[in-house]
Design a protein around this motif. Structure first.
Motif, PDB file in Angstrom:
ATOM      1  N   TYR A 182     -18.125   5.081   6.676  1.00  0.00           N
ATOM      2  CA  TYR A 182     -17.374   4.008   6.033  1.00  0.00           C
ATOM      3  C   TYR A 182     -17.074   2.897   7.043  1.00  0.00           C
ATOM      4  N   GLY A 183     -16.688   3.318   8.257  1.00  0.00           N
ATOM      5  CA  GLY A 183     -16.307   2.358   9.277  1.00  0.00           C
ATOM      6  C   GLY A 183     -17.426   1.389   9.602  1.00  0.00           C
ATOM      7  N   LYS A 184     -18.641   1.925   9.695  1.00  0.00           N
ATOM      8  CA  LYS A 184     -19.784   1.060  10.000  1.00  0.00           C
ATOM      9  C   LYS A 184     -20.018   0.062   8.869  1.00  0.00           C
ATOM     10  N   VAL A 185     -19.890   0.539   7.626  1.00  0.00           N
ATOM     11  CA  VAL A 185     -20.088  -0.350   6.476  1.00  0.00           C
ATOM     12  C   VAL A 185     -19.004  -1.422   6.430  1.00  0.00           C
ATOM     13  N   VAL A 186     -17.734  -0.997   6.642  1.00  0.00           N
ATOM     14  CA  VAL A 186     -16.626  -1.952   6.598  1.00  0.00           C
ATOM     15  C   VAL A 186     -16.786  -3.009   7.691  1.00  0.00           C
ATOM     16  N   ASP A 187     -17.173  -2.583   8.890  1.00  0.00           N
ATOM     17  CA  ASP A 187     -17.377  -3.549   9.967  1.00  0.00           C
ATOM     18  C   ASP A 187     -18.459  -4.567   9.601  1.00  0.00           C
ATOM     19  N   ASP A 238      -9.988  -8.331  -1.091  1.00  0.00           N
ATOM     20  CA  ASP A 238      -9.413  -7.696  -2.278  1.00  0.00           C
ATOM     21  C   ASP A 238     -10.242  -6.505  -2.730  1.00  0.00           C
ATOM     22  N   GLU A 239     -11.569  -6.628  -2.672  1.00  0.00           N
ATOM     23  CA  GLU A 239     -12.413  -5.508  -3.105  1.00  0.00           C
ATOM     24  C   GLU A 239     -12.340  -4.341  -2.128  1.00  0.00           C
ATOM     25  N   LEU A 240     -12.199  -4.658  -0.842  1.00  0.00           N
ATOM     26  CA  LEU A 240     -11.988  -3.576   0.134  1.00  0.00           C
ATOM     27  C   LEU A 240     -10.667  -2.867  -0.130  1.00  0.00           C
ATOM     28  N   LYS A 241      -9.638  -3.623  -0.452  1.00  0.00           N
ATOM     29  CA  LYS A 241      -8.337  -3.035  -0.758  1.00  0.00           C
ATOM     30  C   LYS A 241      -8.425  -2.118  -1.965  1.00  0.00           C
ATOM     31  N   GLU A 242      -9.141  -2.571  -2.993  1.00  0.00           N
ATOM     32  CA  GLU A 242      -9.300  -1.764  -4.199  1.00  0.00           C
ATOM     33  C   GLU A 242     -10.034  -0.456  -3.893  1.00  0.00           C
ATOM     34  N   ALA A 243     -10.947  -0.511  -2.906  1.00  0.00           N
ATOM     35  CA  ALA A 243     -11.696   0.693  -2.512  1.00  0.00           C
ATOM     36  C   ALA A 243     -10.901   1.584  -1.565  1.00  0.00           C
ATOM     37  N   GLY A 244      -9.690   1.159  -1.166  1.00  0.00           N
ATOM     38  CA  GLY A 244      -8.840   2.000  -0.326  1.00  0.00           C
ATOM     39  C   GLY A 244      -8.758   1.571   1.119  1.00  0.00           C
ATOM     40  N   PHE A 245      -9.299   0.389   1.452  1.00  0.00           N
ATOM     41  CA  PHE A 245      -9.265  -0.089   2.826  1.00  0.00           C
ATOM     42  C   PHE A 245      -8.265  -1.235   2.945  1.00  0.00           C
ATOM     43  N   GLU A 246      -7.341  -1.084   3.888  1.00  0.00           N
ATOM     44  CA  GLU A 246      -6.332  -2.115   4.113  1.00  0.00           C
ATOM     45  C   GLU A 246      -6.790  -3.042   5.237  1.00  0.00           C
ATOM     46  N   VAL A 247      -6.935  -4.314   4.935  1.00  0.00           N
ATOM     47  CA  VAL A 247      -7.408  -5.309   5.907  1.00  0.00           C
ATOM     48  C   VAL A 247      -6.260  -6.243   6.260  1.00  0.00           C
ATOM     49  N   LYS A 248      -6.056  -6.472   7.554  1.00  0.00           N
ATOM     50  CA  LYS A 248      -5.001  -7.380   8.009  1.00  0.00           C
ATOM     51  C   LYS A 248      -5.595  -8.443   8.927  1.00  0.00           C
ATOM     52  N   ASP A 249      -5.208  -9.675   8.694  1.00  0.00           N
ATOM     53  CA  ASP A 249      -5.577 -10.779   9.581  1.00  0.00           C
ATOM     54  C   ASP A 249      -4.434 -11.015  10.547  1.00  0.00           C
ATOM     55  N   THR A 250      -4.676 -10.851  11.834  1.00  0.00           N
ATOM     56  CA  THR A 250      -3.663 -11.093  12.856  1.00  0.00           C
ATOM     57  C   THR A 250      -4.178 -12.148  13.826  1.00  0.00           C
ATOM     58  N   LYS A 251      -3.305 -12.604  14.679  1.00  0.00           N
ATOM     59  CA  LYS A 251      -3.731 -13.639  15.626  1.00  0.00           C
ATOM     60  C   LYS A 251      -4.692 -13.082  16.672  1.00  0.00           C
ATOM     61  N   ASP A 252      -4.719 -11.720  16.797  1.00  0.00           N
ATOM     62  CA  ASP A 252      -5.655 -11.091  17.735  1.00  0.00           C
ATOM     63  C   ASP A 252      -6.974 -10.727  17.076  1.00  0.00           C
ATOM     64  N   GLY A 253      -7.092 -10.992  15.764  1.00  0.00           N
ATOM     65  CA  GLY A 253      -8.317 -10.653  15.067  1.00  0.00           C
ATOM     66  C   GLY A 253      -8.030  -9.906  13.785  1.00  0.00           C
ATOM     67  N   VAL A 254      -9.077  -9.335  13.193  1.00  0.00           N
ATOM     68  CA  VAL A 254      -8.958  -8.607  11.933  1.00  0.00           C
ATOM     69  C   VAL A 254      -8.885  -7.109  12.209  1.00  0.00           C
ATOM     70  N   THR A 255      -7.933  -6.433  11.582  1.00  0.00           N
ATOM     71  CA  THR A 255      -7.828  -4.971  11.696  1.00  0.00           C
ATOM     72  C   THR A 255      -7.957  -4.359  10.315  1.00  0.00           C
ATOM     73  N   TRP A 256      -8.409  -3.110  10.275  1.00  0.00           N
ATOM     74  CA  TRP A 256      -8.489  -2.425   8.990  1.00  0.00           C
ATOM     75  C   TRP A 256      -8.219  -0.946   9.189  1.00  0.00           C
ATOM     76  N   LYS A 257      -7.825  -0.294   8.143  1.00  0.00           N
ATOM     77  CA  LYS A 257      -7.673   1.157   8.149  1.00  0.00           C
ATOM     78  C   LYS A 257      -7.928   1.690   6.760  1.00  0.00           C
ATOM     79  N   LEU A 258      -8.343   2.949   6.702  1.00  0.00           N
ATOM     80  CA  LEU A 258      -8.595   3.619   5.431  1.00  0.00           C
ATOM     81  C   LEU A 258      -7.321   4.318   5.005  1.00  0.00           C
ATOM     82  N   ASN A 259      -6.761   3.965   3.856  1.00  0.00           N
ATOM     83  CA  ASN A 259      -5.599   4.652   3.306  1.00  0.00           C
ATOM     84  C   ASN A 259      -6.071   5.942   2.643  1.00  0.00           C
ATOM     85  N   ARG A 260      -5.639   7.076   3.205  1.00  0.00           N
ATOM     86  CA  ARG A 260      -6.131   8.368   2.744  1.00  0.00           C
ATOM     87  C   ARG A 260      -5.589   8.677   1.357  1.00  0.00           C
TER      88      ARG A 260
END
Length: 496
Positions: free
Chosen positions: A446-451, A474-496
């Protein structure tokens, strides 16, 4: 750093300062499994409890010799109706040698312990490998007048012992009443009193596991093995003896009596017992239909389970309650543990993404500076792991603020926060990221695809295609991935 550790001693029924008899060396003996079936949740709790004790004592600078036995003689429990040796019975059913059965389930136990991140003990003696030592223990008890032979079996004389010492000091039982009542019972058979326990049992013709002895071809009583092996590997007295609370009586009570009867003094200084696990308020048992093996927890293959639960979720679940408290299993409780574990592991991972500032804000500095001593105080108070977890959760709250740039932390405090979190969460509580199972493999994919998708989003962002950016997020969020835009870049995590 000198730490003053308090542990609850079942014998004195109070917390006592721990002092090693031969510091820095510590001797610790814990009753291990009986290997005639797959390891279950009841095996996990003492293993994790005393693994935590082992880890913490070593962290404090003690050199710990940790002995955990394997009961492979097969006499520990008997079927109520048939009086059958469970290892021998399993061997007949599966047409295997008893030692094949014992080895198979020993291997299964070891696999489960490795999955739970339980460190191996220093020594793991088997009861069948110490028959001579157990026979010597029986001989000494007979020679000292506290045992008698009857039809090839040998029994411990509770009445004689209770007259000279006191039987019941660990469990608090008054054996005088029990002994007097036993005289009124019919059918006592080979025993002088119903409460006398076997030191050696003559084997019946159908009993597969047997050894020659001065009294008969037979097998040692269950209580003998820990007394004999504890003395062999830890000496005439040692610091800690642990096990489940269900072993206080009769097993550990009998161990105390055997040691005093054979050698004139107790062997153990501190007795520690973890409480039991219940399932929806009932004691776990096959007869109740609520018996769940660890493998079933890991795969979800049981009617009582709504899903599979990882080994670290089980470990976190057990550590979330104090070892002397009852733990009640439910799917809701395990789901809460799963979320708690995820929060803690995410906090550890997020620490690596935090960049230090020139200085801390006051609240962050205050929390970080107090964290180490608060966690030590909790561990020193009879291994209060739930309190440690609560302090680590407070630290996770600080980490979340740092990630969201709602707080600041200097380099020194960041290093301290990382050090404390790793020490208590990973080294002492034994929690870890779980790798190598199918879930982890999927998440890596999943991580490779999300990246890859986020790279496309970054390109759309560079082209100021905001509609595409938002749609991907939004579509990543619907699939269970939380994406955040920060000043250091984009972060994401999979909500189990």
């Amino acid at each position: 750093m000198e730490q003053k550790l308090l542990i609850y001693n079942t014998l004195s029924r109070r917390k006592e300062p721990f002092t090693a008899q031969h510091a820095p060396n510590v001797g610790m003996y814990v009753c291990g499994p009986t290997v005639y079936g797959d390891p279950h949740l009841g095996h996990a709790r003492p293993a994790i409890t005393f693994d935590t004790v082992f880890r913490y004592l070593r962290h404090l600078g003690y050199k710990v010799r940790y002995v955990r036995n394997i009961t492979d003689v097969g006499h520990l429990e008997h079927d109520a109706d048939e009086g059958d040796d469970k290892i021998a019975k399993k061997a007949r059913l599966e047409q295997l040698e008893p030692m094949e059965i014992a080895q198979h389930y020993t291997n299964r136990y070891h696999d489960a312990m490795e999955a739970l991140n339980v460190l191996p003990p220093s020594i793991e003696p088997h009861a069948t490998g110490h028959i001579i030592e157990q026979q010597e223990l029986v001989r000494r008890i007979i020679d000292n007048g506290y045992a008698y032979e009857s039809n090839g079996s040998v029994y411990f004389d509770i009445e004689k012992y209770n007259g000279d010492h006191r039987y019941g000091i660990l469990s608090g039982r008054n054996l005088d009443d029990v002994i007097n009542a036993s005289r009124e019972l019919d059918g006592v058979g080979e025993k002088r009193n119903q409460v006398d326990f076997a030191l050696w049992k003559k084997a019946q013709p159908e009993h597969i596991m047997r050894w020659p002895s001065p009294w008969s071809d037979g097998f040692p009583g269950w209580h003998c093995e820990c007394t004999a092996m504890g003395r062999k590997y830890l000496g005439e007295s040692f610091d800690i003896h642990g096990g489940g609370m269900d072993l206080v009586f009769p097993h550990h009570e009998c161990e105390i009596a055997q040691a005093v009867a054979a050698y004139g003094k107790p062997m153990v200084r501190y007795w520690m017992h973890n409480n039991m696990i219940t399932i929806n308020g009932q004691k776990m048992g096959k007869s109740l239909g609520n018996f769940i093996t660890l493998e079933q927890f890991f795969t979800g293959d049981h009617k009582s389970l709504e899903k599979a639960y990882s080994p670290m979720t089980i470990r976190f679940f057990i550590l979330s309650a104090h070892y002397r408290g009852t733990v009640d299993f439910s799917n809701d409780a395990l789901k809460a543990s799963e979320k708690g574990l995820e929060r803690l592991m995410n906090g550890l991972a997020d620490l690596e993404r935090i960049q230090p500032a020139a200085e801390c804000d006051e609240q962050t500095k205050k929390t970080v500076k107090a964290l180490r001593s608060k966690c030590y105080d909790a561990m020193n108070d009879d291994f209060a792991t739930p309190q440690v977890i609560s302090y680590l959760f407070e630290a996770c709250g600080v980490i979340n603020k740092l990630i969201d740039h709602k707080a600041s932390i200097c380099g020194e405090c960041l290093d301290e926060l990382k050090s404390v979190m790793r020490l208590f969460a990973c080294d002492l509580l034994g929690l870890r990221e779980e790798h190598g199972n199918s879930t982890d493999a999927r998440e890596e994919a999943y991580g490779k695809v999300v990246d890859m998708v986020l790279d496309l989003r970054a390109k759309a962002r560079a082209d100021k295609d905001w509609a595409t950016c938002d749609r991907i997020r939004d579509e990543l969020k619907e699939a269970g991935f939380e994406v955040k835009d920060t000043k250091d870049g984009v972060t994401w995590k999979l909500n189990r």
